[in-house]
Write a protein that holds these residues in place. Structure first.
Motif, mmCIF file in Angstrom:
data_model
loop_
_atom_site.group_PDB
_atom_site.id
_atom_site.type_symbol
_atom_site.label_atom_id
_atom_site.label_comp_id
_atom_site.label_asym_id
_atom_site.label_seq_id
_atom_site.Cartn_x
_atom_site.Cartn_y
_atom_site.Cartn_z
ATOM 1 N N THR A 126 -4.866 10.834 2.304
ATOM 2 C CA THR A 126 -5.762 10.926 1.160
ATOM 3 C C THR A 126 -7.112 11.371 1.664
ATOM 4 O O THR A 126 -7.715 10.712 2.516
ATOM 5 C CB THR A 126 -5.880 9.573 0.435
ATOM 6 N N GLN B 196 -3.463 1.548 -7.920
ATOM 7 C CA GLN B 196 -4.167 2.775 -7.552
ATOM 8 C C GLN B 196 -3.311 3.698 -6.683
ATOM 9 O O GLN B 196 -3.658 4.855 -6.490
ATOM 10 C CB GLN B 196 -5.511 2.481 -6.885
ATOM 11 N N CYS C 119 -0.138 4.459 -7.454
ATOM 12 C CA CYS C 119 0.864 5.101 -8.320
ATOM 13 C C CYS C 119 0.424 6.493 -8.733
ATOM 14 O O CYS C 119 -0.727 6.707 -9.119
ATOM 15 C CB CYS C 119 1.112 4.264 -9.568
ATOM 16 N N ARG C 120 1.350 7.431 -8.659
ATOM 17 C CA ARG C 120 1.121 8.815 -9.092
ATOM 18 C C ARG C 120 2.301 9.237 -9.949
ATOM 19 O O ARG C 120 3.447 8.995 -9.594
ATOM 20 C CB ARG C 120 1.029 9.770 -7.900
ATOM 21 N N GLU D 117 0.434 -1.259 -5.244
ATOM 22 C CA GLU D 117 -0.874 -1.408 -5.852
ATOM 23 C C GLU D 117 -1.052 -0.341 -6.921
ATOM 24 O O GLU D 117 -0.636 0.809 -6.723
ATOM 25 C CB GLU D 117 -1.951 -1.302 -4.787
ATOM 26 N N HIS E 107 0.831 -1.199 0.000
ATOM 27 C CA HIS E 107 0.000 0.000 0.000
ATOM 28 C C HIS E 107 0.870 1.255 0.000
ATOM 29 O O HIS E 107 0.473 2.285 0.505
ATOM 30 C CB HIS E 107 -0.923 -0.009 1.219
ATOM 31 N N CYS F 296 4.621 -1.550 -10.248
ATOM 32 C CA CYS F 296 3.868 -2.492 -9.411
ATOM 33 C C CYS F 296 4.480 -3.885 -9.452
ATOM 34 O O CYS F 296 4.572 -4.556 -8.430
ATOM 35 C CB CYS F 296 2.412 -2.547 -9.855
ATOM 36 N N HIS G 182 3.297 2.496 -14.626
ATOM 37 C CA HIS G 182 2.629 2.029 -13.410
ATOM 38 C C HIS G 182 2.637 0.513 -13.262
ATOM 39 O O HIS G 182 2.997 0.012 -12.192
ATOM 40 C CB HIS G 182 1.216 2.603 -13.327
#
Length: 173
Positions: free
Chosen positions: A166, A86, A88-89, A84, A47, A78, A74
């Motif tokens: 978040t 979601q 990744c930025r 995960e 996470h 991973c 991404h």
């Protein structure tokens, strides 16, 4: 996650005496208690917050597809570090000004910094850097008449000295 570590109690002889460390999945550090209890840091690191900052010369605007690069990056990140998707930025910044020693106008720069949570092995970070460099080179191979200098920096974010939050979306009105 695994069981929580309990402090060692000298009178009863219960609890953790020491941690044993060993490599876990995705090159992260797994901590296990000698008695078999413990916690797998790899589960927590799934996470994590891989954040990528990409700085690229404006001369690459027509040759470098930011969305395509991010969508290829991404899954690669991973796969290597076990994050995960979601989490990744990726942020892109165009460099309008740069200075080179000789002022050559046929040169472009792309610099990629990946920030991952601490705990991955040096080999895992090195593999991530090599794979991201190869991906970036593949995405800039069509740059017409440009010499492209590509660099990748993989840095660790210390869990104790960083804060991540978040905020969930709110309903309008």
């Amino acid at each position: 996650m695994g069981a929580t570590m309990t402090p060692y109690d000298a009178r009863s002889g219960r609890g953790a005496r020491r941690w044993d460390r060993g490599p876990g999945r995705h090159g992260c550090v797994t901590r296990r208690l000698r008695r078999g209890w413990g916690e797998n840091l790899c589960e927590r690191q799934a996470h994590s917050m891989p954040v990528t900052n990409v700085d690229c010369s404006s001369a690459l605007a027509s040759a470098f597809d930011c969305q395509g690069f991010a969508h290829a990056l991404h899954p690669l990140v991973c796969k290597i570090i076990g994050a995960e998707p979601q989490a990744c930025r990726t942020h892109f910044r165009r460099l309008d000004e740069r200075v080179t020693v000789y002022g050559a106008s046929d040169q472009a720069v792309i610099h990629i910094e990946l920030m991952i949570m601490s705990g991955r092995s040096e080999d895992t970070r090195a593999e991530l850097g090599r794979e991201v460099l190869a991906l970036a080179r593949a995405h800039t191979a069509d740059a017409p008449r440009l010499t492209v200098q590509t660099s990748v920096l993989v840095s660790e974010v210390n869990r104790r000295t960083s804060a991540i939050h978040t905020e969930p979306g709110r309903k309008a009105g």
